[in-house]
Design a protein around this motif. Structure first.
Motif, mmCIF file in Angstrom:
data_model
loop_
_atom_site.group_PDB
_atom_site.id
_atom_site.type_symbol
_atom_site.label_atom_id
_atom_site.label_comp_id
_atom_site.label_asym_id
_atom_site.label_seq_id
_atom_site.Cartn_x
_atom_site.Cartn_y
_atom_site.Cartn_z
ATOM 1 N N ALA A 27 0.846 -1.185 0.000
ATOM 2 C CA ALA A 27 0.000 0.000 0.000
ATOM 3 C C ALA A 27 0.885 1.240 0.000
ATOM 4 O O ALA A 27 1.981 1.232 0.567
ATOM 5 N N THR A 28 0.413 2.280 -0.652
ATOM 6 C CA THR A 28 1.157 3.538 -0.597
ATOM 7 C C THR A 28 0.817 4.237 0.706
ATOM 8 O O THR A 28 -0.048 3.807 1.464
ATOM 9 N N LYS A 29 1.523 5.339 0.932
ATOM 10 C CA LYS A 29 1.309 6.075 2.165
ATOM 11 C C LYS A 29 -0.135 6.556 2.279
ATOM 12 O O LYS A 29 -0.762 6.422 3.325
ATOM 13 N N SER A 30 -0.667 7.105 1.180
ATOM 14 C CA SER A 30 -2.020 7.658 1.302
ATOM 15 C C SER A 30 -3.049 6.542 1.452
ATOM 16 O O SER A 30 -4.008 6.680 2.205
ATOM 17 N N GLU A 31 -2.826 5.403 0.768
ATOM 18 C CA GLU A 31 -3.749 4.269 0.961
ATOM 19 C C GLU A 31 -3.707 3.808 2.410
ATOM 20 O O GLU A 31 -4.738 3.497 3.013
ATOM 21 N N THR A 32 -2.484 3.764 2.968
ATOM 22 C CA THR A 32 -2.352 3.338 4.359
ATOM 23 C C THR A 32 -3.098 4.289 5.287
ATOM 24 O O THR A 32 -3.797 3.858 6.210
ATOM 25 N N ILE A 33 -2.987 5.593 5.023
ATOM 26 C CA ILE A 33 -3.661 6.561 5.884
ATOM 27 C C ILE A 33 -5.173 6.410 5.780
ATOM 28 O O ILE A 33 -5.883 6.331 6.779
ATOM 29 N N VAL A 34 -5.665 6.346 4.533
ATOM 30 C CA VAL A 34 -7.112 6.320 4.341
ATOM 31 C C VAL A 34 -7.718 5.006 4.826
ATOM 32 O O VAL A 34 -8.761 4.991 5.458
ATOM 33 N N ARG A 35 -7.017 3.881 4.560
ATOM 34 C CA ARG A 35 -7.649 2.590 4.831
ATOM 35 C C ARG A 35 -7.276 1.979 6.170
ATOM 36 O O ARG A 35 -7.975 1.110 6.665
ATOM 37 N N VAL A 36 -6.150 2.374 6.740
ATOM 38 C CA VAL A 36 -5.747 1.750 7.999
ATOM 39 C C VAL A 36 -5.686 2.753 9.152
ATOM 40 O O VAL A 36 -6.354 2.590 10.175
ATOM 41 N N VAL A 37 -4.884 3.809 8.976
ATOM 42 C CA VAL A 37 -4.678 4.729 10.096
ATOM 43 C C VAL A 37 -5.978 5.430 10.468
ATOM 44 O O VAL A 37 -6.370 5.477 11.637
ATOM 45 N N PHE A 38 -6.666 5.938 9.450
ATOM 46 C CA PHE A 38 -7.874 6.705 9.724
ATOM 47 C C PHE A 38 -8.963 5.862 10.383
ATOM 48 O O PHE A 38 -9.501 6.251 11.417
ATOM 49 N N PRO A 39 -9.279 4.675 9.838
ATOM 50 C CA PRO A 39 -10.292 3.860 10.533
ATOM 51 C C PRO A 39 -9.863 3.490 11.948
ATOM 52 O O PRO A 39 -10.682 3.474 12.863
ATOM 53 N N ALA A 40 -8.573 3.210 12.127
ATOM 54 C CA ALA A 40 -8.128 2.829 13.466
ATOM 55 C C ALA A 40 -8.273 3.995 14.433
ATOM 56 O O ALA A 40 -8.551 3.809 15.619
ATOM 57 N N ALA A 41 -8.094 5.205 13.920
ATOM 58 C CA ALA A 41 -8.150 6.375 14.796
ATOM 59 C C ALA A 41 -9.545 6.978 14.861
ATOM 60 O O ALA A 41 -9.775 7.923 15.610
ATOM 61 N N LEU A 42 -10.483 6.419 14.089
ATOM 62 C CA LEU A 42 -11.796 7.055 13.945
ATOM 63 C C LEU A 42 -12.506 7.347 15.276
ATOM 64 O O LEU A 42 -13.007 8.458 15.465
ATOM 65 N N PRO A 43 -12.549 6.376 16.203
ATOM 66 C CA PRO A 43 -13.247 6.696 17.445
ATOM 67 C C PRO A 43 -12.648 7.922 18.143
ATOM 68 O O PRO A 43 -13.385 8.780 18.622
ATOM 69 N N GLY A 44 -11.332 7.990 18.152
ATOM 70 C CA GLY A 44 -10.687 9.145 18.774
ATOM 71 C C GLY A 44 -10.990 10.427 18.031
ATOM 72 O O GLY A 44 -11.182 11.488 18.632
#
Lengths: 272, 460
Positions: free
Chosen positions: B351-368
């Motif tokens: 995954a590229t950086k932006s894919e990682t942010i949109v698909r992994v980091v953002f969902p993981a951080a969503l509750p916060g």
């Protein structure tokens, strides 16, 4: 503790390695620096298909650093520099013409700690195929997910739980989920960085069996702290010490008649 | 001698007690602290606490009870016939006595009995204070003597001091809790008085807000309508505009800071963004009122739109800027807390950086991130200064952000500022509005904190 550790080599179920076949990956003169500090010195090694290559050595010897060179994961670390040549099917992986994304699709990786994404089991496996556009339809994606989970030996346990979060599985299941995730994009090489260090012995045995099966289709590189594990799963072993590749050869030879006395000391448990 | 001096004396006494306790413990140990159960300093603290706490308790009780006790003692010396006075006249008489006692010169024609009562009041106060001082000092000294005599090598002074510290800490947290309870109570009771005069449903669902009540029967234009819907609508519009500004800008800033910015850029950008939160809201208020509002009106004229110079848009835009750091700083923190191993896992699949942010980091951080946004909402709903200065006072029921609207906080301010009678529906309406505001911000805060906590549990 000075006698050699007991180990057995299982009768090989996979086809023997054709010695004259060209290596899948090959590293020549690889140096790695973290800032000013050199972590790896002049490493030469070949990775072959249908063969498990084990990297062993004491902590901090550079084996994890080296495995991370093979799919350019060191790019993620800000001040890491890699020198030397690493080729995949003869093509330099640092070639500007080769996209790191396609490299990592061909060279997958499994990490020390199971790191499933905070998504469902299904979505974890579907992640790679989705970003690489491997499935044209939902049906195809379903097939890929199922096939990957089957190859990772997890399908039977999670078939009814595909929509549960990946983090709800047990540690060993999570690690096999991560393996399924890695093989879902159909890589050619799988790198495993101490894949069992966070698992109990039963889960470890399960993963080791799996590694032996996966060898039929992939080239596998595994970093391990456990010499028994290296002896059990690998056909080729490389011993690292203080950033240098000290000795490599067929696993049986490394464990029974090592040429270097440092290797001898390590495999007999005198240090490390 | 005043109460301050008395407190200072007690503190000195406690300090003395500390040294005495320490000395005695050291002497008993024969210079070997190991023979004591607790270190000598704990023995010192033990004595000091026994000196200070009882005296402080007496002082506190006296400060609360003094007026009542004095009033009872003053009764016999009040001028004859004062028992038959009406409540108001009696208060007036007491006020007179009070001011003479405080040193007002007696005028010709003052009732001598009042002067006498005033003198009696001064005397009572003085002797009361002397008694208090003596009692407190005696208690302090007695505490020192008693606790010092209890010092033995085996005395568990440390445990006693730690227990006392816990009690003091409980008292400190009780202050905060009791304050909240007190505020809620006063809001509830005043609102109940309001709802006794204005039906609850009229307030909550009425479409007409015109809180001027008639002072005389024949007064025109003071209908006294208390339908709060236009105010809630105004608050809602402004909050919506503010969030429309703050959420996208704040989130993008957070993504940049946590994922793309280098160490140095982050070290500069993050404090700089957080500085926005340190600007006094009144400064934002006049920027909204003097610069943004007129600029929007002029721009509106230019394209042929009719924009009020005090518009919801101006207030909302400026408020949005103000709460950017609430969104960005908290979201940045939660995205940073997403484990690196998850990012590595994503990169390793290609995954590229932006894919990682949109698909992994953002969902993981969503509750916060949701928690951060909700905290920003409650901040926007409760914000006062900007809307007072830039949103206007007219309670228009409109969805047009180009018109002037008013908010709950603005109405509370205007209802209470100036000379007001505190039993008319007009002023009591402020409490009802305050209650609604409190309920809304409390609810969003509770939800936000819960969401954030659930997220934390997942990754620690």
């Amino acid at each position: 503790m000075n006698q050699p550790i007991a180990f057995t080599l299982k009768p090989t179920s996979a086809p023997a390695v054709a010695v004259d076949s060209p290596p899948k990956m090959s590293a020549r003169g690889v140096d790695v620096f973290y800032g000013e500090k050199q972590a790896l010195f002049d490493v030469d090694i070949d990775i072959h298909r249908n063969r498990v290559t084990a990297l062993i050595g004491p902590s901090g010897c550079g084996k994890s650093t080296f495995i991370r060179c093979l799919n350019r994961m060191n790019d993620v670390i800000a001040d890491a520099r890699v020198r030397g040549s690493i080729t995949l099917d003869g093509q330099d992986i640092h070639d500007p013409g080769l996209d790191v994304v396609s490299l990592r699709a061909r060279v997958g990786m499994v990490f020390q700690k199971p790191n499933p994404f905070p998504k469902s089991v299904y979505e974890n496996v579907a992640y790679g195929p989705r970003i690489h556009g491997l499935a044209a339809s939902r049906g195809e994606l379903d097939d890929i997910v199922r096939a990957s989970l089957e190859r990772a030996g997890l399908w039977g346990e999670v078939a009814e739980r595909l929509n549960e979060p990946g983090t709800s599985l047990s540690g060993g299941q999570q690690q096999r989920l991560c393996i399924a995730r890695a093989i879902a994009v159909d890589p050619e090489v799988i790198l495993m960085d101490e894949p069992c260090s966070a698992l109990d012995p039963i889960a470890t045995a399960r993963i080791e069996e799996l590694i032996d099966e996966l060898r039929l289709n992939f080239a596998i590189v595994i970093v391990t702290h456990s010499m028994q594990q290296a002896a059990r799963v690998s056909q080729h072993t490389a011993f690292f010490h203080l950033g240098k590749l000290v000795e490599q050869g067929p696993t049986e030879q490394i464990f029974t008649s090592p040429r270097d006395e440092r290797t001898q000391g390590y495999v007999t448990g005198r240090f490390g | 001698m005043s109460h301050v001096a008395l407190a200072a004396i007690l503190l000195l006494l406690a300090a003395l007690g500390y040294t005495m306790g320490r000395r005695r413990a050291t002497a008993l140990s024969g210079g070997q602290a190991r023979r004591l159960h607790s270190l000598p300093s704990y023995h010192g603290l033990y004595v000091a606490l026994w000196c200070a706490l009882p005296a402080a308790a007496v002082l506190a009780v006296w400060l609360v009870a003094e007026p009542q006790i004095i009033a009872v003692l003053l009764m016999p010396s009040l001028p004859p016939g004062s028992a038959g006075l009406t409540d108001g006249a009696f208060q007036l008489l007491l006020g007179d006595i009070e001011s003479f006692a405080a040193g007002r010169a007696p005028e010709a024609g003052t009732d001598p009995a009042v002067i006498a009562a005033a003198r009696r009041l001064s005397e009572l106060r003085q002797s009361g204070f002397i008694l208090l001082a003596l009692a407190a000092i005696a208690l302090g000294a007695g505490g020192i003597g008693w606790s010092r005599s209890r010092i033995r090598p085996g005395l568990r002074a440390r445990n006693a001091v730690e227990r006392a510290t816990i009690v003091i800490m409980i008292a400190a947290s009780t202050v905060a809790i009791l304050t909240t309870v007190g505020i809620v109570m006063s809001l509830l009771f005043e609102s109940a008085r309001f709802f006794a005069q204005v039906p609850f449903s009229d307030f909550l669902f009425g479409l007409q807000w015109s809180p001027q009540t008639a002072l005389r029967e024949d007064q025109v234009g003071s209908s006294g309508a208390f339908g709060a819907v236009p105010i809630f609508a105004g608050t809602f519009i402004i909050t919506l505009i503010a969030m429309a500004v703050a959420v996208p800008i704040g989130l993008m800033a957070a993504v940049y800071m946590s994922e793309y910015a280098g160490k140095r850029a982050r070290a500069i950008a993050k404090p700089a963004l957080e500085m926005l939160a340190g600007i006094p809201t009144v400064v934002y208020g006049f920027i909204a009122a003097i610069m943004v509002g007129p600029a929007l009106r002029d721009a509106g004229e230019w394209v042929g739109l009719d924009v009020a110079s005090e518009s919801a848009l101006a207030a909302g835009l400026v408020m949005g800027v103000m709460i950017i750091p609430f969104v960005s700083s908290l979201s940045d923190d939660v995205m940073n807390a997403v484990p690196q191993t998850l990012r590595d896992g994503s990169y390793a699949i290609g995954a590229t950086k932006s894919e990682t942010i949109v698909r992994v980091v953002f969902p993981a951080a969503l509750p916060g991130i949701i928690g951060a946004v909700l905290l920003a909402v409650s901040r926007a709903v409760g914000e006062t200064m900007i809307v007072v200065m830039a949103a206007g006072l007219a309670a228009n029921l409109t969805a047009n952000p180009l018109q002037a609207v008013t908010t709950v906080t603005v109405q509370i301010v205007t209802l209470l500022v100036g000379d007001q009678e505190f039993d008319s529906p007009k002023t009591l309406a402020a409490f009802a509005l305050g209650l609604v505001l409190f309920a809304v911000t409390l609810a969003t805060n509770v939800i936000a904190l819960r969401v954030v906590r659930r997220y934390r549990e997942q990754y620690e």
